[in-house]
Write a protein that holds these residues in place. Structure first.
Motif, mmCIF file in Angstrom:
data_model
loop_
_atom_site.group_PDB
_atom_site.id
_atom_site.type_symbol
_atom_site.label_atom_id
_atom_site.label_comp_id
_atom_site.label_asym_id
_atom_site.label_seq_id
_atom_site.Cartn_x
_atom_site.Cartn_y
_atom_site.Cartn_z
ATOM 1 N N ARG A 13 0.805 -1.230 0.000
ATOM 2 C CA ARG A 13 0.000 0.000 0.000
ATOM 3 C C ARG A 13 0.833 1.272 0.000
ATOM 4 N NH1 ARG A 13 -4.972 -1.078 -1.623
ATOM 5 N NH2 ARG A 13 -6.045 0.388 -0.323
ATOM 6 N N HIS A 14 2.119 1.172 0.236
ATOM 7 C CA HIS A 14 2.996 2.347 0.244
ATOM 8 C C HIS A 14 3.440 2.741 -1.165
ATOM 9 C CE1 HIS A 14 5.671 -1.098 0.196
ATOM 10 N NE2 HIS A 14 6.619 -0.295 -0.280
ATOM 11 N N VAL A 15 2.975 1.998 -2.172
ATOM 12 C CA VAL A 15 3.344 2.260 -3.561
ATOM 13 C C VAL A 15 2.091 2.647 -4.337
ATOM 14 C CG1 VAL A 15 4.365 1.291 -5.670
ATOM 15 C CG2 VAL A 15 5.199 0.544 -3.419
ATOM 16 N N ARG A 16 2.204 3.710 -5.138
ATOM 17 C CA ARG A 16 1.148 4.065 -6.087
ATOM 18 C C ARG A 16 1.701 3.812 -7.483
ATOM 19 N NH1 ARG A 16 -0.796 4.679 -1.806
ATOM 20 N NH2 ARG A 16 -2.588 5.878 -1.189
ATOM 21 N N ARG B 173 3.665 16.377 -19.065
ATOM 22 C CA ARG B 173 4.621 16.639 -17.987
ATOM 23 C C ARG B 173 3.888 17.110 -16.729
ATOM 24 N NH1 ARG B 173 9.781 16.796 -18.328
ATOM 25 N NH2 ARG B 173 9.708 17.025 -20.582
ATOM 26 N N ALA B 174 2.922 18.010 -16.891
ATOM 27 C CA ALA B 174 2.153 18.507 -15.742
ATOM 28 C C ALA B 174 1.383 17.375 -15.073
ATOM 29 C CB ALA B 174 1.207 19.619 -16.182
ATOM 30 N N LEU B 175 0.841 16.450 -15.861
ATOM 31 C CA LEU B 175 0.099 15.324 -15.303
ATOM 32 C C LEU B 175 1.024 14.373 -14.540
ATOM 33 C CD1 LEU B 175 -2.340 14.700 -18.263
ATOM 34 C CD2 LEU B 175 -3.019 15.242 -15.901
ATOM 35 N N VAL B 176 2.206 14.092 -15.081
ATOM 36 C CA VAL B 176 3.150 13.217 -14.380
ATOM 37 C C VAL B 176 3.575 13.863 -13.062
ATOM 38 C CG1 VAL B 176 5.458 12.174 -14.462
ATOM 39 C CG2 VAL B 176 3.948 12.039 -16.460
ATOM 40 N N ARG B 177 3.888 15.140 -13.104
ATOM 41 C CA ARG B 177 4.277 15.840 -11.871
ATOM 42 C C ARG B 177 3.140 15.840 -10.856
ATOM 43 N NH1 ARG B 177 7.797 20.907 -14.391
ATOM 44 N NH2 ARG B 177 9.566 19.582 -14.978
ATOM 45 N N ALA B 178 1.912 16.057 -11.327
ATOM 46 C CA ALA B 178 0.755 16.063 -10.425
ATOM 47 C C ALA B 178 0.538 14.673 -9.828
ATOM 48 C CB ALA B 178 -0.489 16.525 -11.175
ATOM 49 N N ALA B 179 0.763 13.623 -10.614
ATOM 50 C CA ALA B 179 0.620 12.256 -10.101
ATOM 51 C C ALA B 179 1.652 11.983 -9.012
ATOM 52 C CB ALA B 179 0.757 11.250 -11.237
ATOM 53 N N VAL B 180 2.872 12.429 -9.226
ATOM 54 C CA VAL B 180 3.931 12.266 -8.222
ATOM 55 C C VAL B 180 3.538 13.006 -6.942
ATOM 56 C CG1 VAL B 180 6.326 12.902 -7.670
ATOM 57 C CG2 VAL B 180 5.788 11.821 -9.876
ATOM 58 N N ASP B 181 3.094 14.243 -7.082
ATOM 59 C CA ASP B 181 2.686 15.041 -5.919
ATOM 60 C C ASP B 181 1.506 14.402 -5.191
ATOM 61 O OD1 ASP B 181 4.684 16.877 -6.492
ATOM 62 O OD2 ASP B 181 3.311 18.333 -7.420
ATOM 63 N N GLU B 182 0.538 13.909 -5.946
ATOM 64 C CA GLU B 182 -0.647 13.295 -5.342
ATOM 65 C C GLU B 182 -0.282 11.995 -4.630
ATOM 66 O OE1 GLU B 182 -4.678 12.872 -4.225
ATOM 67 O OE2 GLU B 182 -3.458 14.590 -4.817
ATOM 68 N N ALA B 183 0.587 11.192 -5.226
ATOM 69 C CA ALA B 183 1.023 9.954 -4.577
ATOM 70 C C ALA B 183 1.721 10.279 -3.257
ATOM 71 C CB ALA B 183 1.949 9.172 -5.500
ATOM 72 N N ARG C 118 -0.730 11.326 -0.638
ATOM 73 C CA ARG C 118 -1.489 10.187 -0.111
ATOM 74 C C ARG C 118 -0.618 9.247 0.730
ATOM 75 N NH1 ARG C 118 -5.909 8.311 -4.632
ATOM 76 N NH2 ARG C 118 -6.645 10.404 -5.165
ATOM 77 N N GLY C 119 0.625 9.639 0.958
ATOM 78 C CA GLY C 119 1.474 8.862 1.850
ATOM 79 C C GLY C 119 2.323 7.795 1.189
ATOM 80 N N ALA C 120 2.375 7.776 -0.123
ATOM 81 C CA ALA C 120 3.187 6.770 -0.815
ATOM 82 C C ALA C 120 4.677 7.069 -0.641
ATOM 83 C CB ALA C 120 2.836 6.739 -2.301
ATOM 84 N N ARG C 121 5.459 6.029 -0.626
ATOM 85 C CA ARG C 121 6.918 6.144 -0.561
ATOM 86 C C ARG C 121 7.552 5.972 -1.938
ATOM 87 N NH1 ARG C 121 9.775 5.127 4.079
ATOM 88 N NH2 ARG C 121 11.169 3.777 2.906
ATOM 89 N N ARG C 122 6.793 5.329 -2.842
ATOM 90 C CA ARG C 122 7.280 5.084 -4.208
ATOM 91 C C ARG C 122 6.139 5.256 -5.189
ATOM 92 N NH1 ARG C 122 10.857 2.341 -6.319
ATOM 93 N NH2 ARG C 122 9.570 0.775 -7.299
ATOM 94 N N ILE C 123 6.514 5.528 -6.433
ATOM 95 C CA ILE C 123 5.535 5.549 -7.519
ATOM 96 C C ILE C 123 6.150 4.772 -8.680
ATOM 97 C CG2 ILE C 123 6.313 7.807 -8.354
ATOM 98 C CD1 ILE C 123 3.331 8.309 -9.200
ATOM 99 N N MET D 161 9.145 1.021 -14.580
ATOM 100 C CA MET D 161 9.887 2.196 -14.146
ATOM 101 C C MET D 161 9.358 2.629 -12.797
ATOM 102 S SD MET D 161 10.156 4.354 -17.737
ATOM 103 C CE MET D 161 11.579 5.341 -17.235
ATOM 104 N N GLY D 162 10.204 3.290 -12.017
ATOM 105 C CA GLY D 162 9.754 3.756 -10.723
ATOM 106 C C GLY D 162 10.679 4.830 -10.175
ATOM 107 N N ARG D 163 10.241 5.400 -9.085
ATOM 108 C CA ARG D 163 11.069 6.393 -8.365
ATOM 109 C C ARG D 163 10.580 6.487 -6.929
ATOM 110 N NH1 ARG D 163 9.813 12.643 -9.442
ATOM 111 N NH2 ARG D 163 10.428 12.651 -7.286
ATOM 112 N N SER D 164 11.497 6.882 -6.068
ATOM 113 C CA SER D 164 11.149 7.120 -4.674
ATOM 114 C C SER D 164 10.523 8.500 -4.548
ATOM 115 C CB SER D 164 12.412 7.059 -3.807
ATOM 116 O OG SER D 164 12.932 5.753 -3.847
ATOM 117 N N LEU D 165 9.722 8.662 -3.500
ATOM 118 C CA LEU D 165 9.064 9.963 -3.284
ATOM 119 C C LEU D 165 9.640 10.670 -2.089
ATOM 120 C CD1 LEU D 165 5.386 8.939 -3.999
ATOM 121 C CD2 LEU D 165 6.971 10.116 -5.486
#
Length: 165
Positions: free
Chosen positions: A80-83, A101-111, A114-119, A161-165
């Protein structure tokens, strides 16, 4: 080159369903889709798996220009820590104007909100434009399933693909 206004990002609303479903059909391409080309009858865009609250939309000039869907990669509590970005589309007329680009950035911010550690996300190996966008936004290739899909008569890699938040 004339400057375009930045896209406005907002959470989707139930009344966006028909417009998002149409955008999904209009942007379907074997470049990114592993499902067959949509044919009538067309299902609703929102479902139990993807609700309006899990979808962010981009607006340009008051018109819907794209969306990104966030979800969980698995139904497991231990995950559950991953979006995961589970859908991204930008209208043809809005491409090159920063909506993706704006949508990807917004998804990262939203994840992150919501408390995610990774996306994470999955992208087809031959979708070089999407892969370049994700890499520019900090995503790295974490795994590849070679020739995982047969799309348009060609075998295509499934790239994780992934990244830490």
């Amino acid at each position: 080159m004339p400057e375009h206004p930045a896209p406005r990002i907002r959470v989707a609303r139930p009344e966006d369903d028909a417009e998002l479903a149409l955008l999904d059909r209009l942007t379907w391409s074997p470049r990114h889709a592993v499902t067959p080309e949509p044919r009538p009858p067309h299902p609703p865009f929102f479902s139990e798996r993807h609700t309006p609250e899990d979808c962010l939309v981009a607006e340009l000039g008051g018109r819907l220009a794209g969306y990104v869907q966030l979800g969980f990669p698995t139904p497991l509590d231990s995950n559950r820590h991953v979006r995961q970005i589970q859908g991204l589309a930008v209208a043809e007329e809005a491409r090159g104007r920063g909506a993706g680009r704006a949508l990807v950035r917004a998804a990262v911010d939203e994840a992150r909100r919501r408390g995610a550690r990774r996306i994470t996300l999955r992208v087809l190996g031959h979708n070089t434009a999407a892969r370049a966008l994700y890499e520019a936004e900090g995503f790295v290739v974490e795994g590849v399933l070679p020739e995982e899909f047969l799309v348009g008569g060609a075998y295509v890699d499934d790239v994780f693909m992934g990244r830490s938040l």
